[in-house]
Design an enzyme around this catalytic site. Structure first.
Site, PDB file in Angstrom:
ATOM      1  N   ARG A 284       6.484   1.049  13.835  1.00 35.30           N
ATOM      2  CA  ARG A 284       7.163   0.512  12.651  1.00 35.30           C
ATOM      3  C   ARG A 284       8.356  -0.375  13.014  1.00 35.30           C
ATOM      4  O   ARG A 284       8.969  -0.980  12.152  1.00 35.30           O
ATOM      5  CB  ARG A 284       7.627   1.640  11.743  1.00 35.30           C
TER       6      ARG A 284
ATOM      7  N   PRO B 121       0.791  -1.222   0.000  1.00 35.87           N
ATOM      8  CA  PRO B 121       0.000   0.000   0.000  1.00 35.87           C
ATOM      9  C   PRO B 121       0.826   1.276   0.000  1.00 35.87           C
ATOM     10  O   PRO B 121       1.847   1.368   0.677  1.00 35.87           O
ATOM     11  CB  PRO B 121      -0.835  -0.100   1.288  1.00 35.87           C
ATOM     12  N   ASN B 122       0.358   2.199  -0.790  1.00 30.66           N
ATOM     13  CA  ASN B 122       0.879   3.562  -0.924  1.00 30.66           C
ATOM     14  C   ASN B 122       2.223   3.650  -1.640  1.00 30.66           C
ATOM     15  O   ASN B 122       2.713   4.745  -1.887  1.00 30.66           O
ATOM     16  CB  ASN B 122       0.960   4.265   0.443  1.00 30.66           C
TER      17      ASN B 122
ATOM     18  N   TYR C 219      10.975   8.959   1.592  1.00 30.27           N
ATOM     19  CA  TYR C 219      10.996   7.949   0.539  1.00 30.27           C
ATOM     20  C   TYR C 219      11.730   8.384  -0.731  1.00 30.27           C
ATOM     21  O   TYR C 219      11.853   7.600  -1.664  1.00 30.27           O
ATOM     22  CB  TYR C 219       9.568   7.539   0.179  1.00 30.27           C
TER      23      TYR C 219
ATOM     24  N   ARG D 120      12.108   5.347  12.810  1.00 33.99           N
ATOM     25  CA  ARG D 120      10.806   5.984  12.658  1.00 33.99           C
ATOM     26  C   ARG D 120       9.907   5.691  13.853  1.00 33.99           C
ATOM     27  O   ARG D 120      10.383   5.295  14.906  1.00 33.99           O
ATOM     28  CB  ARG D 120      10.187   5.523  11.332  1.00 33.99           C
TER      29      ARG D 120
ATOM     30  N   HIS E 248      12.512  -2.472   2.881  1.00 33.76           N
ATOM     31  CA  HIS E 248      11.936  -1.167   3.214  1.00 33.76           C
ATOM     32  C   HIS E 248      12.870  -0.091   2.692  1.00 33.76           C
ATOM     33  O   HIS E 248      14.097  -0.208   2.805  1.00 33.76           O
ATOM     34  CB  HIS E 248      11.748  -1.010   4.728  1.00 33.76           C
ATOM     35  N   ILE E 249      12.296   0.954   2.156  1.00 31.54           N
ATOM     36  CA  ILE E 249      13.063   2.071   1.610  1.00 31.54           C
ATOM     37  C   ILE E 249      13.698   2.871   2.738  1.00 31.54           C
ATOM     38  O   ILE E 249      14.873   3.220   2.688  1.00 31.54           O
ATOM     39  CB  ILE E 249      12.156   2.945   0.721  1.00 31.54           C
ATOM     40  N   SER E 250      12.913   3.150   3.769  1.00 32.99           N
ATOM     41  CA  SER E 250      13.418   3.907   4.915  1.00 32.99           C
ATOM     42  C   SER E 250      13.939   2.933   5.974  1.00 32.99           C
ATOM     43  O   SER E 250      13.632   1.744   5.947  1.00 32.99           O
ATOM     44  CB  SER E 250      12.310   4.783   5.511  1.00 32.99           C
TER      45      SER E 250
ATOM     46  N   ALA F 114       2.778  -0.754   5.070  1.00 33.08           N
ATOM     47  CA  ALA F 114       2.196  -0.798   6.415  1.00 33.08           C
ATOM     48  C   ALA F 114       1.710  -2.186   6.806  1.00 33.08           C
ATOM     49  O   ALA F 114       1.632  -2.495   7.995  1.00 33.08           O
ATOM     50  CB  ALA F 114       1.055   0.210   6.519  1.00 33.08           C
TER      51      ALA F 114
ATOM     52  N   ARG G  11       5.018  10.943  -2.400  1.00 32.96           N
ATOM     53  CA  ARG G  11       4.663  10.712  -0.992  1.00 32.96           C
ATOM     54  C   ARG G  11       5.877  10.933  -0.097  1.00 32.96           C
ATOM     55  O   ARG G  11       6.884  10.259  -0.218  1.00 32.96           O
ATOM     56  CB  ARG G  11       4.180   9.273  -0.820  1.00 32.96           C
TER      57      ARG G  11
ATOM     58  N   HIS H  40       3.599  -4.447   9.461  1.00 36.10           N
ATOM     59  CA  HIS H  40       3.437  -4.327  10.906  1.00 36.10           C
ATOM     60  C   HIS H  40       2.139  -4.928  11.432  1.00 36.10           C
ATOM     61  O   HIS H  40       1.916  -4.944  12.638  1.00 36.10           O
ATOM     62  CB  HIS H  40       3.522  -2.846  11.301  1.00 36.10           C
TER      63      HIS H  40
ATOM     64  N   ASP I 103       1.801 -15.896   7.062  1.00 33.17           N
ATOM     65  CA  ASP I 103       1.418 -17.277   6.781  1.00 33.17           C
ATOM     66  C   ASP I 103       1.624 -17.635   5.315  1.00 33.17           C
ATOM     67  O   ASP I 103       2.061 -18.747   4.990  1.00 33.17           O
ATOM     68  CB  ASP I 103      -0.035 -17.519   7.185  1.00 33.17           C
TER      69      ASP I 103
ATOM     70  N   ASN J  95       8.069  -5.502  -0.387  1.00 34.17           N
ATOM     71  CA  ASN J  95       7.906  -4.325   0.455  1.00 34.17           C
ATOM     72  C   ASN J  95       6.418  -4.255   0.756  1.00 34.17           C
ATOM     73  O   ASN J  95       5.627  -3.770  -0.046  1.00 34.17           O
ATOM     74  CB  ASN J  95       8.386  -3.050  -0.242  1.00 34.17           C
TER      75      ASN J  95
ATOM     76  N   GLU K  38      12.311  -9.316   2.706  1.00 35.87           N
ATOM     77  CA  GLU K  38      11.554  -8.140   3.125  1.00 35.87           C
ATOM     78  C   GLU K  38      12.409  -6.898   2.888  1.00 35.87           C
ATOM     79  O   GLU K  38      13.576  -6.870   3.275  1.00 35.87           O
ATOM     80  CB  GLU K  38      11.210  -8.264   4.609  1.00 35.87           C
TER      81      GLU K  38
END
Length: 141
Positions: A108, A9-10, A22, A104, A97-99, A74, A17, A77, A84, A71, A95
């Site tokens: 997170r 998402p997003n 990001y 943060r 993540h950009i940040s 949200a 954004r 979390h 699963d 990625n 996994e």
């Protein structure tokens, strides 16, 4: 080698954004650079704001692809369902993540999916995807 990148998402809003977190580059402009750097790797891309569609995509490719770079945004979390699903797949999942999520907000700092993944890469901007791809390539040697 066939790698599936899945963004949650997003992440379709990358480039607009919160550029301070990001960056200002969209994933659509980054992906061709990644593909050109690894011409021998078939890199497929999927983005959805819907958790169930992300699971459907992972189930569709997770038994034939050589790896998934995920990625989950949200959903990282919150999603036991993604956890699963990852556990059920044949291929490794990394996994991404950009940040640096650990710099943060407190919520997170915990990932529901990390324990199901081969590894976690965070904090290197869009280059986190390249680092995950490198890890998948190296794991095949």
């Amino acid at each position: 080698m066939r790698i599936q990148i899945i963004n949650g998402p997003n992440l379709n809003l990358l480039g607009v954004r919160e550029p301070g977190i990001y960056g200002s580059e969209s994933f659509d402009s980054y992906l061709p650079l990644l593909r050109s750097r690894y011409p021998d790797v078939d890199i497929d891309y999927f983005q959805s704001n819907v958790e169930g569609l992300m699971i459907d995509k992972m189930q569709q490719v997770g038994f034939s692809a050589d790896g998934i770079i995920l990625n989950a945004g949200a959903y990282t979390h919150t999603s036991v369902a993604l956890h699963d699903c990852i556990r059920a797949l044949k291929c490794p999942v990394i996994e991404v993540h950009i940040s640096n999520v650990h710099q943060r907000e407190e919520f997170r700092h915990h990932s529901m999916i990390s324990s199901a993944c081969q590894g976690v890469i965070c904090g290197f901007g869009l280059d986190s995807y390249r680092l995950a791809l490198e890890a998948l390539i190296e794991s095949r040697k």
